[in-house]
Design a protein around this motif. Structure first.
Motif, PDB file in Angstrom:
ATOM      1  N   ASN A 526       4.357 -25.395   8.161  1.00  0.00           N
ATOM      2  CA  ASN A 526       3.309 -25.828   9.061  1.00  0.00           C
ATOM      3  C   ASN A 526       1.972 -25.712   8.338  1.00  0.00           C
ATOM      4  N   GLU A 527       0.875 -25.630   9.050  1.00  0.00           N
ATOM      5  CA  GLU A 527      -0.451 -25.541   8.447  1.00  0.00           C
ATOM      6  C   GLU A 527      -1.196 -24.318   8.970  1.00  0.00           C
ATOM      7  N   LEU A 528      -0.467 -23.247   9.174  1.00  0.00           N
ATOM      8  CA  LEU A 528      -1.080 -22.016   9.674  1.00  0.00           C
ATOM      9  C   LEU A 528      -1.931 -21.364   8.583  1.00  0.00           C
ATOM     10  N   PHE A 529      -2.997 -20.733   8.981  1.00  0.00           N
ATOM     11  CA  PHE A 529      -3.875 -20.057   8.023  1.00  0.00           C
ATOM     12  C   PHE A 529      -4.265 -18.689   8.586  1.00  0.00           C
ATOM     13  N   GLY A 530      -5.079 -17.988   7.829  1.00  0.00           N
ATOM     14  CA  GLY A 530      -5.465 -16.641   8.233  1.00  0.00           C
ATOM     15  C   GLY A 530      -4.446 -15.623   7.745  1.00  0.00           C
ATOM     16  N   SER A 531      -4.649 -14.401   8.158  1.00  0.00           N
ATOM     17  CA  SER A 531      -3.791 -13.312   7.684  1.00  0.00           C
ATOM     18  C   SER A 531      -2.602 -13.086   8.610  1.00  0.00           C
ATOM     19  N   ILE A 532      -1.630 -12.393   8.073  1.00  0.00           N
ATOM     20  CA  ILE A 532      -0.491 -11.986   8.884  1.00  0.00           C
ATOM     21  C   ILE A 532      -0.949 -10.814   9.749  1.00  0.00           C
ATOM     22  N   PRO A 533      -0.877 -10.935  11.066  1.00  0.00           N
ATOM     23  CA  PRO A 533      -1.433  -9.870  11.916  1.00  0.00           C
ATOM     24  C   PRO A 533      -0.642  -8.568  11.816  1.00  0.00           C
ATOM     25  N   ASP A 534      -1.350  -7.457  11.888  1.00  0.00           N
ATOM     26  CA  ASP A 534      -0.711  -6.143  11.881  1.00  0.00           C
ATOM     27  C   ASP A 534       0.284  -5.998  13.033  1.00  0.00           C
ATOM     28  N   SER A 535       0.001  -6.675  14.139  1.00  0.00           N
ATOM     29  CA  SER A 535       0.844  -6.518  15.336  1.00  0.00           C
ATOM     30  C   SER A 535       2.268  -6.986  15.120  1.00  0.00           C
ATOM     31  N   LEU A 536       2.500  -7.789  14.065  1.00  0.00           N
ATOM     32  CA  LEU A 536       3.869  -8.224  13.800  1.00  0.00           C
ATOM     33  C   LEU A 536       4.784  -7.026  13.556  1.00  0.00           C
ATOM     34  N   GLY A 537       4.210  -5.933  13.107  1.00  0.00           N
ATOM     35  CA  GLY A 537       4.988  -4.727  12.872  1.00  0.00           C
ATOM     36  C   GLY A 537       5.546  -4.104  14.139  1.00  0.00           C
ATOM     37  N   ARG A 538       5.069  -4.562  15.321  1.00  0.00           N
ATOM     38  CA  ARG A 538       5.621  -4.043  16.583  1.00  0.00           C
ATOM     39  C   ARG A 538       6.938  -4.719  16.962  1.00  0.00           C
ATOM     40  N   CYS A 539       7.284  -5.796  16.292  1.00  0.00           N
ATOM     41  CA  CYS A 539       8.511  -6.552  16.624  1.00  0.00           C
ATOM     42  C   CYS A 539       9.692  -5.905  15.913  1.00  0.00           C
ATOM     43  N   LEU A 540      10.094  -4.770  16.403  1.00  0.00           N
ATOM     44  CA  LEU A 540      11.048  -3.920  15.692  1.00  0.00           C
ATOM     45  C   LEU A 540      12.448  -4.514  15.601  1.00  0.00           C
TER      46      LEU A 540
END
Length: 1019
Positions: A526-540
């Motif tokens: 896709n064409e997503l930009f920006g950083s990988i959010p820290d909150s992704l670490g909550r998806c255990l």
């Protein structure tokens, strides 16, 4: 002086009194005979878990004992009825002394042994109901002496031999049910002599040969069930002339030929025509339309050609038409005209025409089908054009599948009116335009697939209203714009969130952390930009993350270190920077890592997934260095004062290393000599530093109170398992003590240590350490220390009465499905995501352990085999080992022929495990002998639509969670029609996994996905 008349009167009175007393004495003796016969029956019962027989005592008359009914005039036993009481033992021949017995009803118990031939003496017997037991031996031929018999039902036992020809002498027999046994031979032609016969059920046996022409003489026959045998040839025309026929079931045989063109006139009372999975060919007879009572036309998996008759619209009671997987519709431009006629069928509910050759547009009149329609299955054809708008009136639809056709045009905005839809499959077509926002009205939707179309513009934010959605796949379209934040609030997503290969833009919002139970996240290409959010670490729960081919920047956030279950991670072709996090090499499940074509720098890690060149890709990162030699990265620079100094240091290193190696060799020689003279106490050091500790014999002896029998929780062929408490933190542990005297135990010990030191998964038993020591008597001692599983093994839950445990068999359908998913997930990890694929080789209920939450953990890797290679996702990778050991009943048949270990062997065991979990029957049950297996038993039930007859009866009760309505016993009865599809689906997976040939088995990925889909669909 009394008169002569007076004297005669007195003599007459005395004579009458004598006769009465004699009759009274005779009746008393007869009653005592009945009482003693019942006590003899009781004496042969060895299992009575429900304490049914406690009422059979002298405190009440025997006519008042549970299950006993006496005749009112003579006080003789007329009925013995104890159905579904879990009674076990054998059937006493003394039952033949109950000479007034009319009904014997012992169905649904666990009686074993032969059916007593003495039953033939019960000349008043009318009903013999012994189905769903484990009776063996042959059917007694002298049942023919019970000339009043009207019903014989011996279904679902282990009877062998041939069908006795003597049964043809029963002049009043109305129903003969002997299905689901091990009967062999052919169908005796003399059965055609039983002119009174109405029901004949001899399915699910091993009968071969043709269907006899003599059956055509059974003019009263209404129910003929001969499916799931090995019958061959054509069906005699005389059988097709039985005008009373109501149910005609011959599915799952090897029958060939055509259905007679006049079948509709010959079977004027037919309700169900079930002829699937045979070799029938030719055209579907249009004369079926003459049968006004017809409800089911079930013809799948044959070789029917031509058209579906348009005349079917005249069948007013038609509910289901299933013609899937045939050769229909080829080269016929108006092959779908029959749909127009079905609009006259006011009770119509299901149309299945999948996997044929239908082409062209759907008739607009499909919208005029009955409002009762609940399933419309059109997938796998060459249908084209637009979906008729009127299809959205079917508000009772729960499944709509139009996938893999060539439909085009926009998705109907009124699709949102189908508010009962749970599954919507429109993938693999040419749909275009917008995704209508009205899809957000489908609040019962749990699976939505629109992938593989040409849909465009934005993703509707209204999808956030689908709060039960568990799978969302919009991949391979032309969608653009940002992903609505509302979709990231769908905490219900558990299976997959796939928007790959679109033109979506924007950043990944912080709300992505709401996907706490999601297994797969795919936003690649896709064409997503920006950083990988820290909150992704909550998806255990994440196991698969695909973010490749975007424009993401920044570093990999440290919060991702919490994703311990990650198996696949692809961040390639982005603009990520910084160093590669060291924690990635600690992910024990990670089997695929692609970080290529970014801007990572610094030294690459060397351990974990980075040690497997085939599992990791770091290409295109010019500033990376180091790592393993196989990664072929440049060496990291070393700052020195001069080349000469480097050379000096190199010489020094060589000298030191040489000295160390020489000393080590001398030390090894010395140790070898010492060990040759006396045994030395040593502790095994595991190859993985992740193992927390090693243990000594004294530690484990103390923890288990001297390996007390009170702490013994299980025994096996090679080991005993004890519960223990560690002294330092009182943590409960399980100590698996190997029987060192057993041949080959050292290899088993080392195999288990090697396997367990290289794997880690939430559904594998957690290993704390090991012990290789000597005991207090100086004997070798080997043990493995595991986390303690307080709920024991799955075997104890499935068969509690056999294990003398306090566990109650109370696993409901949802819990069993969850356990099945846990086991499949463990196998999928072993087969597909380990650095070296592993075959477990001993999967069985005893090796599936349950924790506090009934989460399953696979254990016992003593027979595990490392495989040479991974051929495909879950392919036939093999080891070089032969002579695989395992447990009888669960071992794949190819192992018996010397084939090496493979992942498909585990899949076979998994299939058997599934069938055992949901039927409650072991593969070694007495029922399964003389050729019948648990696999065939389940396969046959599927073919005859009798799944509810073979499943564990407790599965028809579902325990509530305390929040819903329930009875006083905290249970609710689930309607069979609701439970049946769920059970049929899971049994079908078990059968598919336990096929005899490895290449015919479902792979573990597919099995796991399908079981999850079943759980998510029905719960």
């Amino acid at each position: 002086m009394p008169s002569k008349e007076c004297i005669l009167f007195c003599f007459h009175l005395i004579f009458l009194l004598f006769l009465h007393c004699s009759s009274f004495t005779s009746h008393a003796l007869d009653s005592e005979t009945d009482r003693l016969s019942l006590l003899s029956f009781k004496d042969k019962i060895t299992d009575d878990p429900l304490n049914v027989m406690s009422s059979w005592n002298d405190s009440v008359r025997f006519c008042e004992w549970q299950g006993v009914t006496c005749s009112s005039r003579r006080a003789r036993v007329a009925t013995l009825a104890l159905p579904f009481q879990k009674l076990g033992g054998s059937l006493s021949p003394a039952i033949a002394n109950l000479t007034f017995l009319r009904v014997i009803d012992l169905r649904g118990n666990v009686f074993r042994g032969p059916i007593p031939a003495e039953i033939g003496h019960l000349f008043r017997l009318r009903s013999l109901l012994l189905m769903e037991n484990s009776f063996g031996g042959e059917i007694p031929a002298n049942l023919s002496q019970c000339t009043q018999l009207e019903v014989i039902n011996l279904n679902y036992n282990s009877l062998i031999g041939k069908i006795p020809t003597e049964l043809s002498r029963l002049p009043n027999l109305v129903a003969l049910h002997i299905s689901a046994n091990h009967l062999t031979g052919g169908i005796p032609p003399v059965l055609g002599n039983i002119s009174s016969l109405v029901n004949l059920s001899i399915a699910q046996n091993y009968l071969d040969g043709p269907i006899p022409d003599d059956l055509g003489r059974l003019v009263n026959l209404q129910f003929l069930q001969v499916g799931a045998n090995n019958l061959s040839g054509t069906i005699p025309l005389s059988v097709f002339n039985l005008s009373s026929m109501s149910i005609f079931a011959v599915a799952f045989n090897h029958l060939v030929g055509n259905l007679p063109s006049g079948i509709g006139s010959n079977f004027p009372n037919l309700k169900q025509l079930l002829v699937g999975v045979n070799g029938f060919s030719g055209n579907i007879p249009s004369s079926l339309s003459n049968i006004s009572s017809l409800q089911f036309i079930d013809l799948p998996d044959n070789q029917f050609v031509g058209r579906v008759p348009s005349e079917f619209g005249r069948i007013a009671n038609l509910q289901r038409l299933n013609v899937g997987r045939n050769l229909l519709g080829r080269g016929d431009s108006d092959a779908l005209d029959f749909i127009n006629s079905l609009t006259n069928c006011s009770k119509f509910e299901m149309l299945g025409i999948d996997s044929n050759h239908f082409s062209g547009p759907l008739p607009d009149k499909i919208a005029n089908l009955s409002i009762n329609m609940n399933r419309l299955l059109l997938g796998g054809n060459q249908l084209s054009g637009r979906i008729p708008a009127g299809i959205t009136k079917f508000i009772n639809l729960i499944a709509l599948n139009v996938s893999w056709n060539s439909f085009d045009g926009p998705i109907l905005p009124d699709i949102g009116k189908l508010f009962n839809l749970g599954q919507l499959y429109m993938n693999g077509n040419r749909f275009s335009g917008r995704i209508p926002s009205t899809i957000g009205n489908l609040t019962k939707l749990f699976e939505l697939r629109l992938d593989g179309n040409t849909l465009e513009t934005s993703v509707p934010s209204s999808l956030g209203n689908c709060q039960q959605l568990q799978l969302l796949n919009l991949s391979d379209n032309n969608l653009s714009g940002p992903v609505p934040v509302q979709i990231f609030t769908l905490s219900s997503l558990t299976v997959t969130f796939n928007l790959a290969r679109n033109s979506l833009s924007g950043t990944l919002p912080v709300d992505v952390g709401n996907f706490v139970n999601l297994k797969e996240l795919d936003l690649s290409d896709n064409e997503l930009f920006g950083s990988i959010p820290d909150s992704l670490g909550r998806c255990l729960s994440l196991e698969h993350v695909y973010l490749q081919r975007n424009s993401l920047n920044g570093s990999i956030p440290s919060s991702l270190s919490s994703l311990k279950g990650l198996q696949n991670l692809d961040l390639s072709r982005n603009n990520l920077t910084g160093s590669i996090p060291q924690f990635l090499q600690d992910f024990r499940f990670l089997g695929y890592l692609n970080l290529s074509f970014n801007h990572f720098e610094g030294e690459a890690p060397k351990n974990g997934v980075f040690a497997n060149r085939s599992a990791v890709s770091l290409d295109g990162n010019r500033d990376l260095c180091g790592g393993t030699v196989e990664l072929e990265l440049p060496a990291c620079s070393v700052h020195t004062d001069s080349v000469g100094r480097n050379e000096s240091r190199l010489k020094l290193v060589i000298a030191v290393v040489s000295g160390v190696i020489g000393s080590a060799l001398l030390l090894c020689v010395a140790v070898y000599c010492i060990l040759g003279r006396s045994r030395a106490k040593s502790l095994l050091t595991f190859p993985s530093s992740d193992w927390n500790s090693n243990f000594s014999y004294r530690e484990l002896e103390k923890a288990t109170s001297g390996f007390s029998s009170d702490n013994l929780v299980g025994t096996g062929s090679f080991a005993s398992v004890y519960k223990g408490l560690l002294s330092e933190d009182r943590r409960p542990i399980a100590v698996k003590v190997l029987r060192i005297q057993e041949k080959g135990i050292s290899k088993i010990y080392m195999a288990e240590c090697e396997a367990l030191s290289n794997i880690r998964h939430r559904n594998l038993v957690k290993v704390l350490g090991c012990c290789s020591d000597v005991d207090s008597a100086g004997r070798d001692f080997k043990a493995i220390v595991l986390s303690f599983m307080p709920n024991g093994s799955l075997e104890q839950w499935l068969h509690p009465e056999e294990k003398n445990t306090n566990i109650v068999n109370d696993l409901n359908i949802f819990q069993r499905l969850s356990i099945a998913i846990d086991v499949a997930s463990a196998l999928e990890y072993l087969h597909c995501y380990c650095r070296v694929p592993i075959a477990h080789c001993d999967l069985k209920p005893g090796n599936v352990l349950l924790d506090d939450d009934l989460c399953a953990h696979l254990s016992d890797f003593g027979l595990a085999k490392f495989l040479r290679k991974r051929v495909d996702v879950c392919g036939q990778a093999q080891s070089s080992s032969v002579g695989i050991r395992g447990s009888v009943g669960y071992v794949a048949p190819e192992y018996g022929m010397g084939r090496p270990a493979s992942v498909s062997g585990d899949v076979y065991s998994y299939g058997i495990l599934l069938l055992e979990m949901f039927t409650g029957k072991r593969p070694t049950d007495e029922l399964f002998r003389d050729g019948l297996s648990l696999h065939e038993y389940a396969k046959t039930a599927l073919s005859l639509n009798h799944v509810t007859d073979i499943v564990d009866p407790t599965l028809l009760l579902l325990k509530t969670d305390g929040g819903g309505e329930a009875t006083d016993s905290n249970r609710i009865i689930i309607e069979q029609e609701k439970v049946k599809p769920c059970l049929a689906s899971i049994i079908r997976i078990g059968v598919a996994c336990s096929q005899g040939l490895p290449q015919e088995r479902m792979n573990i990925k597919e099995a796991n996905s399908n079981v999850q889909l079943i759980r998510d669909t029905f719960f």
